[in-house]
Design a protein around this motif. Structure first.
Motif, PDB file in Angstrom:
ATOM      1  N   GLU A  22      -5.727  -1.337  -3.000  1.00  0.00           N
ATOM      2  CA  GLU A  22      -6.034  -2.090  -1.784  1.00  0.00           C
ATOM      3  C   GLU A  22      -6.357  -3.565  -2.053  1.00  0.00           C
ATOM      4  O   GLU A  22      -5.858  -4.450  -1.364  1.00  0.00           O
ATOM      5  N   ALA A  69      -3.217  -5.412  -3.180  1.00  0.00           N
ATOM      6  CA  ALA A  69      -2.292  -5.583  -2.047  1.00  0.00           C
ATOM      7  C   ALA A  69      -2.762  -6.725  -1.154  1.00  0.00           C
ATOM      8  O   ALA A  69      -1.969  -7.568  -0.717  1.00  0.00           O
ATOM      9  N   ARG A 125       4.422   6.558   4.204  1.00  0.00           N
ATOM     10  CA  ARG A 125       3.513   6.915   3.128  1.00  0.00           C
ATOM     11  C   ARG A 125       3.700   8.377   2.796  1.00  0.00           C
ATOM     12  O   ARG A 125       2.899   9.235   3.135  1.00  0.00           O
ATOM     13  N   LEU A 130       0.846  -1.201   0.000  1.00  0.00           N
ATOM     14  CA  LEU A 130       0.000   0.000   0.000  1.00  0.00           C
ATOM     15  C   LEU A 130       0.882   1.252   0.000  1.00  0.00           C
ATOM     16  O   LEU A 130       0.604   2.225  -0.700  1.00  0.00           O
ATOM     17  N   THR A 173      -3.574   6.919   6.502  1.00  0.00           N
ATOM     18  CA  THR A 173      -4.487   6.823   5.360  1.00  0.00           C
ATOM     19  C   THR A 173      -4.765   8.196   4.739  1.00  0.00           C
ATOM     20  O   THR A 173      -4.947   8.299   3.539  1.00  0.00           O
TER      21      THR A 173
END
Lengths: 235, 265
Positions: free
Chosen positions: A128, A131, B4, A122, B207
């Motif tokens: 998603e 993965a 990330r 990710l 996220t």
């Protein structure tokens, strides 16, 4: 062999720990160490306990700092010196080029096994569903039963945790893998699976630097070895 | 933690340069410099009085420094000196593109209005007027921070400390900030509540790819949440590096002392 086959080139590496909380004791680990890694090579570090094998791997990952020398790593088609790189570049190298399997899985509460394994993908920008598919395949290959995938690995056995750790690294297809005793806590069957994974990766061109205590494991994967001797710890 | 970070941006989100602040003869922080990139999580650690909160306040436009500069890559105009902005623009920045999660919920929440109103307030401030949309957005955010929706019309004073912190987080994240400042967000909470809140912060920051500066004295918090760590002592940065490097191979005597002081469980 061409220049572009060189994945990692470390020159004149020196590492000394200085323990300020213990009277400034200096512990030299290695000095003037050179190594290079080519595509498709599996370089196994050998030497007695305390010779600095794990410390060397950690220096190559930027987890430990070296006092001297350079660690050139092929990243995005160019060589970058990890000892001089900005933290941002180092994070990018770890994200896409350097995979590391530590001796122990660092468990995060409430994050499921499947998510632990899917996370590197990710982070690399993988979708998603894709993965999770790849993570499932890798967990299945490593014999982690699917009833455990939704559970955080905190309660898993040592061998299960180590296989989750391995799955998390091998799922992401890094060009270079640093493996610190990946087979140490595994039974015979799972050991064989991990050795197969390593050999398959090597045949795809992945370069691997690893530590394996079992002579049979070492013989099964090594294309080259590098001997480290314990340094005199008086300084 | 896994990283990330978006790599399309070539400009740091925040650039802090030779920042200093004193309280009379007492040094708050001295000559601090760092860049923060989009999506990056930075930890600032050090013992009480080391200057970490002073630094956070100076960087987040809550306390004007004596010297140095804080430059923020604004959405509209690119990099701008935060203290050079007009008061109105700075306020707008602070309630839209930035979030500030305070250690004490009393500093970050309004205790006279309901949890739902607290969470919706920033949206109203940027022009949302439709009650149905507002209520739906607030509900969504309360769910994301794992609050019982049945409590949304209750006053924050009726909540536990952990719940108040979750409301504070929802209140800040609802405008989709790009940068969030947190000052000891979990200290003073029970260990189990703390773990759940940290996990929530980790998940949301990851996220949503929010850049974050977290001040804490807890090295477990930086290990779990941050990419990079700054160690402060007596107002100065004594060590700065990747979090796992600072914790696993600390160089400075003070960092070594901090790391060796962690009690094993």
């Amino acid at each position: 062999m061409t220049d572009t086959d060189t994945l990692l080139n470390a020159r004149n590496l020196s590492k000394t720990f200085t323990l300020h909380t213990q009277g400034g004791v200096r512990l030299p680990v290695f000095d003037g160490l050179d190594l290079s890694l080519q595509r498709g090579q599996c370089l196994v570090l050998v030497g007695p306990s305390g010779a600095g094998k794990s410390s060397l791997l950690r220096c190559l990952y930027g987890n430990y700092l070296v006092q001297h020398g350079e660690v050139m790593v092929r990243h995005d088609g160019r060589m970058i010196d990890l000892t001089q790189a900005t933290t941002r570049d180092l994070l990018d190298v770890r994200l896409r080029t350097l995979g590391f399997v530590s001796q122990f899985l660092r468990v995060i509460p409430r994050v499921s096994t499947l998510d632990v394994v899917a996370e590197p993908l990710l982070a690399q920008g993988c979708g998603e569903d894709d993965a999770r598919d790849k993570a499932s395949t890798m967990l299945a290959r490593l014999n982690i039963p699917d009833r455990l995938w939704s559970i955080a690995p905190a309660t898993f056995s040592g061998g299960e945790q180590q296989r989750v750790n391995i799955a998390r690294c091998f799922v992401a297809d890094y060009p270079i893998l640093l493996l610190d005793e990946p087979t140490a806590s595994l039974d015979v069957d799972n050991r064989k699976i991990v050795l197969d994974l390593i050999t398959e990766a090597r045949r795809r061109g992945t370069g691997i630097i690893g530590i394996f205590h079992d002579p049979q494991d070492r013989a099964a994967v090594a294309t080259d070895t590098l001997e480290l001797a314990a340094m005199d710890q008086a300084a | 933690m896994t990283d990330r970070i978006s790599h399309n941006a070539d400009t740091p989100l925040l650039r802090v340069d030779s920042l200093s602040k004193s309280y009379g003869p007492v040094v708050g922080c001295r000559d601090v410099a760092f860049d923060l990139w989009p999506g990056e999580v930075l930890g600032i650690v050090g013992e009480s009085g080391s200057g970490k909160t002073t630094l956070l306040k100076c960087v987040s436009a809550q306390l004007e420094p004596d010297g140095g500069a804080v430059q923020y890559d604004t959405r509209d105009d690119g990099p701008r000196d935060v203290y050079g902005l007009s008061e109105a623009r700075r306020r707008l920045l602070m309630r839209t593109d930035w979030g500030i999660v305070h250690q004490n919920p009393r500093d970050g929440l309004r205790f006279g209005i309901s949890a739902g109103a607290n969470v919706g307030e920033r949206l109203i401030a940027v022009g949302e007027r439709h009650y149905g949309d507002l209520r739906a957005e607030v509900t969504d955010w309360l769910e994301r921070v794992e609050m019982d929706i049945g409590r949304m019309d209750d006053l924050p004073s009726t909540f536990s400390g952990g719940m108040q912190q979750r409301v504070q987080i929802a209140r800040n994240l609802i405008t989709r900030p790009r940068l969030v400042f947190m000052d000891e967000p979990t200290s003073g909470l029970d260990v189990s509540v703390q773990a759940r809140l940290l996990d929530l912060i980790r998940m949301l920051v990851g996220t949503l790819r929010i850049a974050c500066i977290i001040v804490t004295h807890d090295l477990g918090v930086v290990r779990l949440l941050t990419h990079r760590t700054i160690v402060m002592q007596k107002g100065e940065v004594v060590e700065h590096g990747l979090t796992d490097q600072v914790l696993d191979d600390p160089q400075h005597p003070y960092t070594q002392l901090l790391v060796s002081s962690i009690l094993p469980v």
